[in-house]
Write an enzyme that holds these catalytic residues in place. Structure first.
Site, PDB file in Angstrom:
ATOM      1  N   THR A   1       0.837  -1.199   0.000  1.00  0.00           N
ATOM      2  CA  THR A   1       0.000   0.000   0.000  1.00  0.00           C
ATOM      3  C   THR A   1       0.872   1.248   0.000  1.00  0.00           C
ATOM      4  O   THR A   1       1.997   1.233   0.483  1.00  0.00           O
ATOM      5  CB  THR A   1      -0.931   0.046   1.237  1.00  0.00           C
ATOM      6  OG1 THR A   1      -0.144   0.039   2.419  1.00  0.00           O
ATOM      7  CG2 THR A   1      -1.916  -1.103   1.239  1.00  0.00           C
TER       8      THR A   1
ATOM      9  N   ASN B   1       0.678   4.894   1.548  1.00  0.00           N
ATOM     10  CA  ASN B   1      -0.029   5.643   2.578  1.00  0.00           C
ATOM     11  C   ASN B   1       0.074   7.133   2.293  1.00  0.00           C
ATOM     12  O   ASN B   1       1.131   7.620   1.898  1.00  0.00           O
ATOM     13  CB  ASN B   1       0.566   5.346   3.958  1.00  0.00           C
ATOM     14  CG  ASN B   1       0.406   3.889   4.321  1.00  0.00           C
ATOM     15  OD1 ASN B   1      -0.654   3.312   4.154  1.00  0.00           O
ATOM     16  ND2 ASN B   1       1.468   3.280   4.811  1.00  0.00           N
TER      17      ASN B   1
ATOM     18  N   GLU C   1      -4.874   4.285   3.010  1.00  0.00           N
ATOM     19  CA  GLU C   1      -3.902   3.392   2.389  1.00  0.00           C
ATOM     20  C   GLU C   1      -4.418   2.974   1.017  1.00  0.00           C
ATOM     21  O   GLU C   1      -5.519   2.457   0.906  1.00  0.00           O
ATOM     22  CB  GLU C   1      -3.681   2.151   3.248  1.00  0.00           C
ATOM     23  CG  GLU C   1      -3.217   2.470   4.656  1.00  0.00           C
ATOM     24  CD  GLU C   1      -3.088   1.225   5.504  1.00  0.00           C
ATOM     25  OE1 GLU C   1      -2.483   0.237   5.039  1.00  0.00           O
ATOM     26  OE2 GLU C   1      -3.611   1.238   6.628  1.00  0.00           O
TER      27      GLU C   1
END
Length: 184
Positions: free
Chosen positions: A41, A43, A122
């Site tokens: 992911t 962020n 995310e």
């Protein structure tokens, strides 16, 4: 594919969608997406997003995104809370394909499985990038809601649901009313 928690997705984006962001920073999170879940992911700080994002229900959303390199002549190393180091390269090593628009599934929430205390945003970008890109920028839109945030009893159940979220997002974003929003 439908789960009890899934929210019906309309045939085209409905208010308050689309929600469009400007380019915002990609920062290091907890490092669990790639290392623990196998689902990397990116962020982003919630305070760099439109104020409406703060008002959205906690859960899983979908849309499109585009990563951009940041001109920087230096790199930076940041320590995570667990002591691991993260190299900020500002996207310098990304290739042209990496900088195209990609579908994204994103979580806005507290990640109850991990007992987070602060809300995070995310993005799982549906593309295999050539390298990490901490410190780069990302611009994205939110086109719809898949399901509310849930707690899980096992990591395997969490991974299974994230993979289902990804499939729902891909299928929806491939339809003409949604794919029209891929131009960022």
């Amino acid at each position: 594919m439908a789960r009890p928690s899934d929210v019906p997705i309309p045939q085209e984006p409905m208010s308050p969608y689309p929600i469009n962001t400007e380019f915002c920073d990609i920062v290091c999170g907890f490092g669990r997406g790639s290392s623990e879940l196998g689902i990397p992911t990116a962020n982003v700080p919630i305070d760099q997003l439109p104020s409406i994002v703060e008002k959205l229900p906690l859960g899983v959303y979908f849309g499109f995104c585009r990563v951009a390199k940041v001109d920087s002549e230096c790199t930076r190393v940041v320590k995570r809370k667990d002591g691991r180091s993260v190299d900020y390269n500002f996207g310098a090593t990304l290739n042209n394909k990496d900088l195209e628009t990609w579908p994204v599934v994103l979580s806005i929430g507290l990640n109850p499985f991990y007992h987070n205390k602060a809300k995070t945003v995310e993005l799982h970008i549906m593309h295999k990038f050539s390298d990490d890109f901490y410190g780069a920028k990302v611009k994205f839109n939110i086109l719809g809601f898949i399901r509310p945030e849930l707690d899980y009893t096992t990591k395997e159940a969490l991974i299974k649901d994230i993979n289902t979220d990804i499939e729902i997002a891909k299928k929806t974003l491939n339809t003409p009313p949604y794919s029209e929003y891929s131009h960022l």
